[in-house]
Design an enzyme around this catalytic site. Sequence first.
Site, PDB file in Angstrom:
ATOM      1  N   ASP A   3      21.084 -22.154  12.731  1.00  0.00           N
ATOM      2  CA  ASP A   3      21.430 -21.251  11.624  1.00  0.00           C
ATOM      3  C   ASP A   3      21.625 -22.063  10.344  1.00  0.00           C
ATOM      4  OD1 ASP A   3      22.878 -18.127  11.656  1.00  0.00           O
ATOM      5  OD2 ASP A   3      23.056 -19.388   9.863  1.00  0.00           O
ATOM      6  N   SER A  49      18.718 -10.081   5.421  1.00  0.00           N
ATOM      7  CA  SER A  49      18.744  -8.773   6.081  1.00  0.00           C
ATOM      8  C   SER A  49      19.198  -7.604   5.210  1.00  0.00           C
ATOM      9  CB  SER A  49      19.657  -8.854   7.313  1.00  0.00           C
ATOM     10  OG  SER A  49      21.010  -8.995   6.898  1.00  0.00           O
ATOM     11  N   THR A  72      12.788  -4.540  12.928  1.00  0.00           N
ATOM     12  CA  THR A  72      13.588  -3.389  12.495  1.00  0.00           C
ATOM     13  C   THR A  72      12.756  -2.107  12.441  1.00  0.00           C
ATOM     14  OG1 THR A  72      14.762  -2.479  10.581  1.00  0.00           O
ATOM     15  CG2 THR A  72      13.124  -4.147  10.108  1.00  0.00           C
ATOM     16  N   ASP A  73      13.441  -0.975  12.575  1.00  0.00           N
ATOM     17  CA  ASP A  73      12.743   0.317  12.440  1.00  0.00           C
ATOM     18  C   ASP A  73      12.273   0.545  11.001  1.00  0.00           C
ATOM     19  OD1 ASP A  73      15.241   0.779  11.285  1.00  0.00           O
ATOM     20  OD2 ASP A  73      15.720   2.538  12.489  1.00  0.00           O
ATOM     21  N   GLU A  74      12.817  -0.256  10.057  1.00  0.00           N
ATOM     22  CA  GLU A  74      12.440  -0.042   8.657  1.00  0.00           C
ATOM     23  C   GLU A  74      10.962  -0.334   8.403  1.00  0.00           C
ATOM     24  OE1 GLU A  74      15.046  -1.278   5.567  1.00  0.00           O
ATOM     25  OE2 GLU A  74      16.828  -0.993   6.781  1.00  0.00           O
ATOM     26  N   TYR A  93      12.518  -6.052   1.559  1.00  0.00           N
ATOM     27  CA  TYR A  93      13.042  -6.466   2.877  1.00  0.00           C
ATOM     28  C   TYR A  93      12.132  -5.980   3.996  1.00  0.00           C
ATOM     29  CZ  TYR A  93      15.612  -5.980   7.246  1.00  0.00           C
ATOM     30  OH  TYR A  93      15.959  -6.001   8.578  1.00  0.00           O
ATOM     31  N   LYS A 132       9.727  -8.041   6.717  1.00  0.00           N
ATOM     32  CA  LYS A 132       9.855  -7.938   8.177  1.00  0.00           C
ATOM     33  C   LYS A 132       8.520  -7.480   8.779  1.00  0.00           C
ATOM     34  CE  LYS A 132      13.136  -8.405  10.401  1.00  0.00           C
ATOM     35  NZ  LYS A 132      13.691  -9.627  11.048  1.00  0.00           N
ATOM     36  N   LYS A 138      27.369  -4.289   4.208  1.00  0.00           N
ATOM     37  CA  LYS A 138      26.638  -3.186   4.835  1.00  0.00           C
ATOM     38  C   LYS A 138      27.544  -1.952   4.929  1.00  0.00           C
ATOM     39  CE  LYS A 138      23.183  -6.034   5.548  1.00  0.00           C
ATOM     40  NZ  LYS A 138      23.026  -6.888   6.683  1.00  0.00           N
ATOM     41  N   TYR A 190      25.493   6.165  -2.054  1.00  0.00           N
ATOM     42  CA  TYR A 190      24.254   6.212  -2.846  1.00  0.00           C
ATOM     43  C   TYR A 190      23.659   7.624  -2.867  1.00  0.00           C
ATOM     44  CZ  TYR A 190      24.105   1.053  -2.256  1.00  0.00           C
ATOM     45  OH  TYR A 190      24.375  -0.286  -2.248  1.00  0.00           O
ATOM     46  N   ASP A 244      21.408   6.048  -6.912  1.00  0.00           N
ATOM     47  CA  ASP A 244      20.737   5.846  -5.628  1.00  0.00           C
ATOM     48  C   ASP A 244      20.059   4.473  -5.562  1.00  0.00           C
ATOM     49  OD1 ASP A 244      19.987   6.538  -3.102  1.00  0.00           O
ATOM     50  OD2 ASP A 244      18.649   8.179  -3.687  1.00  0.00           O
TER      51      ASP A 244
HETATM   52  P1  NAD Z   1      22.833 -11.116   9.110  1.00  0.00           P
HETATM   53  O1  NAD Z   1      22.442 -11.100   7.677  1.00  0.00           O
HETATM   54  O2  NAD Z   1      24.206 -10.676   9.487  1.00  0.00           O
HETATM   55  O3  NAD Z   1      22.638 -12.583   9.705  1.00  0.00           O
HETATM   56  C1  NAD Z   1      21.510 -13.362   9.429  1.00  0.00           C
HETATM   57  C2  NAD Z   1      21.770 -14.779   9.931  1.00  0.00           C
HETATM   58  O4  NAD Z   1      20.584 -15.553   9.704  1.00  0.00           O
HETATM   59  C3  NAD Z   1      22.928 -15.504   9.204  1.00  0.00           C
HETATM   60  O5  NAD Z   1      23.720 -16.192  10.128  1.00  0.00           O
HETATM   61  C4  NAD Z   1      22.210 -16.464   8.268  1.00  0.00           C
HETATM   62  O6  NAD Z   1      22.967 -17.649   7.986  1.00  0.00           O
HETATM   63  C5  NAD Z   1      20.959 -16.780   9.075  1.00  0.00           C
HETATM   64  N1  NAD Z   1      19.832 -17.218   8.215  1.00  0.00           N
HETATM   65  C6  NAD Z   1      19.379 -16.621   7.095  1.00  0.00           C
HETATM   66  N2  NAD Z   1      18.363 -17.330   6.576  1.00  0.00           N
HETATM   67  C7  NAD Z   1      18.157 -18.382   7.412  1.00  0.00           C
HETATM   68  C8  NAD Z   1      17.237 -19.455   7.422  1.00  0.00           C
HETATM   69  N3  NAD Z   1      16.307 -19.599   6.448  1.00  0.00           N
HETATM   70  N4  NAD Z   1      17.301 -20.355   8.433  1.00  0.00           N
HETATM   71  C9  NAD Z   1      18.234 -20.235   9.417  1.00  0.00           C
HETATM   72  N5  NAD Z   1      19.142 -19.252   9.434  1.00  0.00           N
HETATM   73  C10 NAD Z   1      19.092 -18.325   8.452  1.00  0.00           C
HETATM   74  O7  NAD Z   1      21.720 -10.249   9.855  1.00  0.00           O
HETATM   75  P2  NAD Z   1      21.863  -9.246  11.094  1.00  0.00           P
HETATM   76  O8  NAD Z   1      22.290  -7.918  10.606  1.00  0.00           O
HETATM   77  O9  NAD Z   1      22.610  -9.918  12.159  1.00  0.00           O
HETATM   78  O10 NAD Z   1      20.337  -9.122  11.517  1.00  0.00           O
HETATM   79  C11 NAD Z   1      19.753 -10.020  12.435  1.00  0.00           C
HETATM   80  C12 NAD Z   1      18.290  -9.667  12.624  1.00  0.00           C
HETATM   81  O11 NAD Z   1      18.169  -8.328  13.110  1.00  0.00           O
HETATM   82  C13 NAD Z   1      17.480  -9.725  11.348  1.00  0.00           C
HETATM   83  O12 NAD Z   1      16.207 -10.255  11.663  1.00  0.00           O
HETATM   84  C14 NAD Z   1      17.356  -8.268  10.915  1.00  0.00           C
HETATM   85  O13 NAD Z   1      16.183  -8.061  10.197  1.00  0.00           O
HETATM   86  C15 NAD Z   1      17.325  -7.565  12.264  1.00  0.00           C
HETATM   87  N6  NAD Z   1      17.854  -6.193  12.296  1.00  0.00           N
HETATM   88  C16 NAD Z   1      19.100  -5.912  11.836  1.00  0.00           C
HETATM   89  C17 NAD Z   1      19.602  -4.612  11.958  1.00  0.00           C
HETATM   90  C18 NAD Z   1      20.986  -4.257  11.487  1.00  0.00           C
HETATM   91  O14 NAD Z   1      21.353  -3.079  11.536  1.00  0.00           O
HETATM   92  N7  NAD Z   1      21.816  -5.196  11.059  1.00  0.00           N
HETATM   93  C19 NAD Z   1      18.796  -3.603  12.516  1.00  0.00           C
HETATM   94  C20 NAD Z   1      17.527  -3.929  12.965  1.00  0.00           C
HETATM   95  C21 NAD Z   1      17.065  -5.223  12.864  1.00  0.00           C
HETATM   96  O1  TDX Z   2      27.427   0.835  -0.647  1.00  0.00           O
HETATM   97  C1  TDX Z   2      26.576   1.433   0.039  1.00  0.00           C
HETATM   98  N1  TDX Z   2      26.446   2.792  -0.102  1.00  0.00           N
HETATM   99  C2  TDX Z   2      25.529   3.534   0.590  1.00  0.00           C
HETATM  100  O2  TDX Z   2      25.447   4.755   0.419  1.00  0.00           O
HETATM  101  C3  TDX Z   2      25.703   0.758   0.987  1.00  0.00           C
HETATM  102  C4  TDX Z   2      25.797  -0.715   1.173  1.00  0.00           C
HETATM  103  C5  TDX Z   2      24.790   1.522   1.665  1.00  0.00           C
HETATM  104  N2  TDX Z   2      24.679   2.854   1.466  1.00  0.00           N
HETATM  105  C6  TDX Z   2      23.657   3.618   2.234  1.00  0.00           C
HETATM  106  C7  TDX Z   2      22.255   3.066   2.168  1.00  0.00           C
HETATM  107  C8  TDX Z   2      21.688   3.427   3.515  1.00  0.00           C
HETATM  108  O3  TDX Z   2      21.151   4.739   3.484  1.00  0.00           O
HETATM  109  O4  TDX Z   2      24.022   3.523   3.617  1.00  0.00           O
HETATM  110  C9  TDX Z   2      22.884   3.398   4.451  1.00  0.00           C
HETATM  111  C10 TDX Z   2      22.998   2.120   5.251  1.00  0.00           C
HETATM  112  O5  TDX Z   2      22.860   1.043   4.344  1.00  0.00           O
HETATM  113  P1  TDX Z   2      22.904  -0.484   4.822  1.00  0.00           P
HETATM  114  O6  TDX Z   2      24.158  -0.709   5.579  1.00  0.00           O
HETATM  115  O7  TDX Z   2      22.597  -1.338   3.646  1.00  0.00           O
HETATM  116  O8  TDX Z   2      21.726  -0.522   5.914  1.00  0.00           O
HETATM  117  P2  TDX Z   2      20.154  -0.162   5.811  1.00  0.00           P
HETATM  118  O9  TDX Z   2      19.651  -0.256   4.435  1.00  0.00           O
HETATM  119  O10 TDX Z   2      19.949   1.126   6.552  1.00  0.00           O
HETATM  120  O11 TDX Z   2      19.535  -1.394   6.668  1.00  0.00           O
HETATM  121  C11 TDX Z   2      20.162  -1.825   7.896  1.00  0.00           C
HETATM  122  O12 TDX Z   2      19.480  -1.331   9.022  1.00  0.00           O
HETATM  123  C12 TDX Z   2      18.180  -1.837   9.283  1.00  0.00           C
HETATM  124  C13 TDX Z   2      20.201  -3.354   7.971  1.00  0.00           C
HETATM  125  O13 TDX Z   2      20.890  -3.865   6.831  1.00  0.00           O
HETATM  126  C14 TDX Z   2      18.822  -3.940   8.074  1.00  0.00           C
HETATM  127  O14 TDX Z   2      18.881  -5.345   8.220  1.00  0.00           O
HETATM  128  C15 TDX Z   2      18.151  -3.341   9.278  1.00  0.00           C
HETATM  129  O15 TDX Z   2      16.822  -3.788   9.384  1.00  0.00           O
END
Ligand code: NAD
Ligand code: TDX
Length: 339
Positions: A33, A85, A125-127, A153, A157, A192, A210, A275
């Site tokens: 990491d 992310s 991701t589903d995105e 983003y 991905k 998030k 938003y 938004d």
């Molecule tokens: P996060 O942002 O919490 O963590 C990302 C981690 O990656 C951190 O520890 C960061 O230090 C490390 N990192 C970033 N850039 C790096 C680099 N260049 N080299 C090495 N390490 C690096 O992310 P998360 O929410 O845990 O997501 C993890 C994975 O899952 C991501 O690939 C994201 O796209 C995917 N994902 C997340 C969600 C979600 O809801 N959070 C949903 C679907 C998919």
């Molecule tokens: O302050 C806020 N107000 C708000 O209304 C934030 C931060 C978000 N939102 C809304 C935007 C989205 O519709 O909430 C929803 C969720 O937002 P996020 O937590 O930023 O997640 P999202 O954009 O859905 O993406 C997440 O899920 C898919 C993860 O961050 C991604 O890494 C993953 O791939």
Amino acid sequence: MNIIVTGGAGFIGSNFVFHMLKAHPDYRIICLDKLTYAGNLSTLEPVMDNPNFRFVKADICDKEAVDKLFAEEKPDIVVNFAAESHVDRSIENPQIFLETNIIGTSVLMDASRKYGVKRYHQVSTDEVYGDLPLDRPDLFFTENTPIHTSSPYSSSKAGADLLVLAYHRTYGLPVTLSRCSNNYGPYHFPEKLIPLMIIRALHDESLPVYGDGLNVRDWLYVEDHCKAIDLIIHNGKVGEVYNVGGHNEMANIDIVKLILKELGKSEDLITYVTDRAGHDRRYAIDPTKIHNDLGWLPETKFADGIVKTIKWYLDNESWWQPIISGEYQNYYEKMYGDK
Ligand code: NAD
Ligand code: TDX
């Protein structure tokens, strides 16, 4: 079995490290990491002394560092969580998303080829499927839904996903790919939606929703996601994509109201703000394939998971308090200062 887990100091990666060390006490887990703003070494403190765990600070884009680690550890499996992310950050600064999410993935796959890794798993991701309309609740993302991205983003991905499948077809790299819906649970970074709203509500600060707040996300408890990846790396078919989701769609505003109710706070804290640009309307995963092929089903109901998550944030202020300062604070001011 030696497994390199990248991004293991982040939200899902750290939960995966904990899951794997518990579920497979005979495996060695090596976390690579970079410790960006989203990576937190204190998260991994409970496993730092575990003889089956090693932490290495390195950038997945750094070929030399990655090569050195692969030469030392000769991993059987690589699971790539490392990514930039956050969608809002990608709108502010797309470049780093292309570097980490696409170039970083290619560096890891080149090393995986060179050292004969038996499985390279890409966490996606589903995105990458874009969004669904709110008035068509009958529509879901399947593995065959066309890639159609909205943000820098999700585009980065999707670029990585295409590269992963190309490395399989061109070089025969044994890959699998998972595309998951929104995760929630412990160690979720407080930029998030869910942790942001919990922490701001605790401080009686305004809750920035938003647009109209009606955007829908399909929430999955992080432990269920980790179990799905564990199944895929062991039993998943090489070259295949697996969607991971829990049929748990919620509008953002309903989540925010639920959090306020649980914390006993007033809905007056809700503030509708500008938004997100290109804001995806609805995500909804069809998890039939992973259920039929690998027997996976989510185990945590949202009603229980959200209560557990809120309690975790109440009990672990020492984890999130230091985070909501410094770099994060500057980012927060920039994003929300004028909203
Ligand atoms: P996060 O942002 O919490 O963590 C990302 C981690 O990656 C951190 O520890 C960061 O230090 C490390 N990192 C970033 N850039 C790096 C680099 N260049 N080299 C090495 N390490 C690096 O992310 P998360 O929410 O845990 O997501 C993890 C994975 O899952 C991501 O690939 C994201 O796209 C995917 N994902 C997340 C969600 C979600 O809801 N959070 C949903 C679907 C998919
Ligand atoms: O302050 C806020 N107000 C708000 O209304 C934030 C931060 C978000 N939102 C809304 C935007 C989205 O519709 O909430 C929803 C969720 O937002 P996020 O937590 O930023 O997640 P999202 O954009 O859905 O993406 C997440 O899920 C898919 C993860 O961050 C991604 O890494 C993953 O791939």
